[in-house]
Design a protein around this motif. Structure first.
Motif, short mmCIF file in Angstrom:
data_model
loop_
_atom_site.label_atom_id
_atom_site.label_comp_id
_atom_site.label_asym_id
_atom_site.label_seq_id
_atom_site.Cartn_x
_atom_site.Cartn_y
_atom_site.Cartn_z
N ASP A 1 49.12 38.39 26.35
CA ASP A 1 49.16 39.48 25.37
C ASP A 1 48.30 39.23 24.14
OD1 ASP A 1 50.90 41.24 26.73
OD2 ASP A 1 52.64 40.03 26.14
N GLU A 2 47.86 37.99 23.93
CA GLU A 2 47.08 37.69 22.72
C GLU A 2 45.59 37.99 22.87
OE1 GLU A 2 48.73 36.93 19.95
OE2 GLU A 2 50.46 37.22 21.26
N GLU A 3 45.15 38.36 24.07
CA GLU A 3 43.74 38.71 24.25
C GLU A 3 43.37 39.92 23.38
OE1 GLU A 3 42.13 38.24 28.64
OE2 GLU A 3 44.05 39.28 28.63
N PRO A 4 42.25 39.87 22.68
CA PRO A 4 41.83 41.06 21.93
C PRO A 4 41.46 42.22 22.84
CG PRO A 4 40.13 39.37 21.85
CD PRO A 4 41.34 38.73 22.47
N VAL A 5 41.01 41.91 24.06
CA VAL A 5 40.71 42.93 25.07
C VAL A 5 41.15 42.40 26.43
CG1 VAL A 5 38.78 44.08 23.91
CG2 VAL A 5 38.34 42.04 25.31
N ALA B 1 48.82 42.24 35.70
CA ALA B 1 47.51 41.68 35.35
C ALA B 1 47.52 40.87 34.06
CB ALA B 1 46.49 42.81 35.23
N ILE B 2 48.25 41.31 33.04
CA ILE B 2 48.17 40.69 31.72
C ILE B 2 48.43 39.18 31.74
CG2 ILE B 2 49.17 40.65 29.39
CD1 ILE B 2 47.31 43.00 29.96
N PRO B 3 49.46 38.67 32.43
CA PRO B 3 49.69 37.22 32.39
C PRO B 3 48.69 36.40 33.20
CG PRO B 3 51.67 38.46 33.08
CD PRO B 3 50.50 39.36 33.19
N LEU B 4 47.88 37.05 34.02
CA LEU B 4 47.00 36.34 34.94
C LEU B 4 45.66 35.99 34.31
CD1 LEU B 4 47.54 38.58 38.11
CD2 LEU B 4 48.69 36.41 37.57
N ASP B 5 45.07 34.87 34.75
CA ASP B 5 43.71 34.54 34.34
C ASP B 5 42.74 35.39 35.18
OD1 ASP B 5 43.48 33.40 36.88
OD2 ASP B 5 43.55 31.34 36.15
N PRO B 6 41.43 35.33 34.91
CA PRO B 6 40.49 36.17 35.66
C PRO B 6 40.55 36.02 37.17
CG PRO B 6 39.42 35.32 33.71
CD PRO B 6 40.76 34.64 33.79
N LEU C 1 44.40 40.46 42.36
CA LEU C 1 45.18 41.69 42.16
C LEU C 1 44.33 42.92 42.46
CD1 LEU C 1 48.01 42.63 41.18
CD2 LEU C 1 47.03 42.77 38.88
N LEU C 2 43.10 42.93 41.97
CA LEU C 2 42.21 44.05 42.19
C LEU C 2 41.85 44.20 43.67
CD1 LEU C 2 39.82 43.54 39.16
CD2 LEU C 2 41.12 45.63 39.59
N GLU C 3 41.55 43.09 44.31
CA GLU C 3 41.09 43.16 45.70
C GLU C 3 42.21 43.51 46.68
OE1 GLU C 3 38.67 40.01 47.13
OE2 GLU C 3 36.98 40.70 45.91
#
Length: 261
Positions: free
Chosen positions: A100-104, A153-158, A164-166
């Motif tokens: 949640d701390e990501e600016p985007v 998605a939010i808690p996951l790294d890239p 998740l997307l695939e």
């Protein structure tokens, strides 16, 4: 739209892109199509996408609802643009942000020709638009597909977000439906397309960000102050893309803002 891998060649995110076999039908940069897909995913109908016909003519800009919450730019990938982006990405490590701390919120693109979907997700999952995603508290039925997707998605790294997307059958089916509704005949999912989407949003920290899944992370373009993403600073960035296009007129720009209804 583009199948050209313009992410950094140095790093595991680039390897993840190269290893993907999945391909989507390219989606048209059409505000009606994009709005329909966003609403079906769960964005409030109070927001819609709008054509931006000029970034310099005040009269034409006056027709675009403000504040603009996101811009989606479609541009041709020229040698100059690809070279500049590779040089910029080579100076930065692969993005590893999460939580949640990501600016985007940023998503890496590994699916061929899915840059339109990545651009849409970047536009509606960030800034004030994110607050307009339909949730359980706003609906009489369980929350929207987008609400559930973001919660995962939010808690996951890239890398987690790539998986998740695939594997999201909901995103894939909704994207396919939207991609076949444009004004022009939809190309094949495996076609080589020379145009590419990039999204510009205002982050939680008040900075302008360029969000593109073909890069190795979000690009912080600096403080926006009281401007929206159609203010002087953002238009200057868009103008830079146009100038590097060396006369190519294959550019489209749409903005996300209040609907006309």
């Amino acid at each position: 739209m583009s199948s050209t891998d313009i992410s950094s060649a140095d790093g595991s995110l680039a390897a993840a892109r190269a290893g993907s076999k999945k391909a989507f039908i390219p989606i048209e940069c059409n505000p009606t199509v994009m709005s329909s897909l966003a609403h079906n995913l769960g964005l409030s109908p109070a927001l819609s996408f709008h054509d931006v016909f000029s970034i310099s003519d005040p009269e034409l800009l006056a027709f675009v609802p403000r504040p603009a919450l996101a811009l989606l730019l479609v541009f041709p990938i020229s040698e100059a643009v690809a070279k500049q982006r590779l040089e910029e990405d080579s100076k930065h490590p692969d993005y590893k942000g999460k939580g949640d701390e990501e600016p985007v919120v940023w998503f890496k693109q590994t699916i061929k020709n899915a840059c339109g979907l990545m651009g849409l997700l970047h536009a509606i999952c960030n800034g004030e638009a994110r607050e307009q995603i339909e949730t359980d508290s706003k609906l009489a039925v369980p929350g929207s597909p987008l609400e559930g997707f973001l919660k995962e998605a939010i808690p996951l790294d890239p890398f987690g977000r790539i998986h998740l997307l695939e594997t999201s059958s909901t995103l894939e089916s909704m994207h396919t439906s939207a991609a076949t509704q444009g004004d022009t005949a939809a190309p094949d999912a495996n076609d080589e397309v020379e145009l590419h989407y990039v999204c510009f949003v205002k982050g939680k920290d008040g900075h302008l960000y360029e969000l593109d899944g073909a890069r190795n992370g979000p690009v912080d373009l600096g403080e926006l102050g009281d401007e929206d993403v159609l203010g002087d600073k953002a238009r200057e960035v868009v103008q830079g893309y146009i100038e590097r296009g060396a006369g190519n007129v294959s550019f489209s720009l749409i903005s996300l803002g209040a609907g006309f209804d």
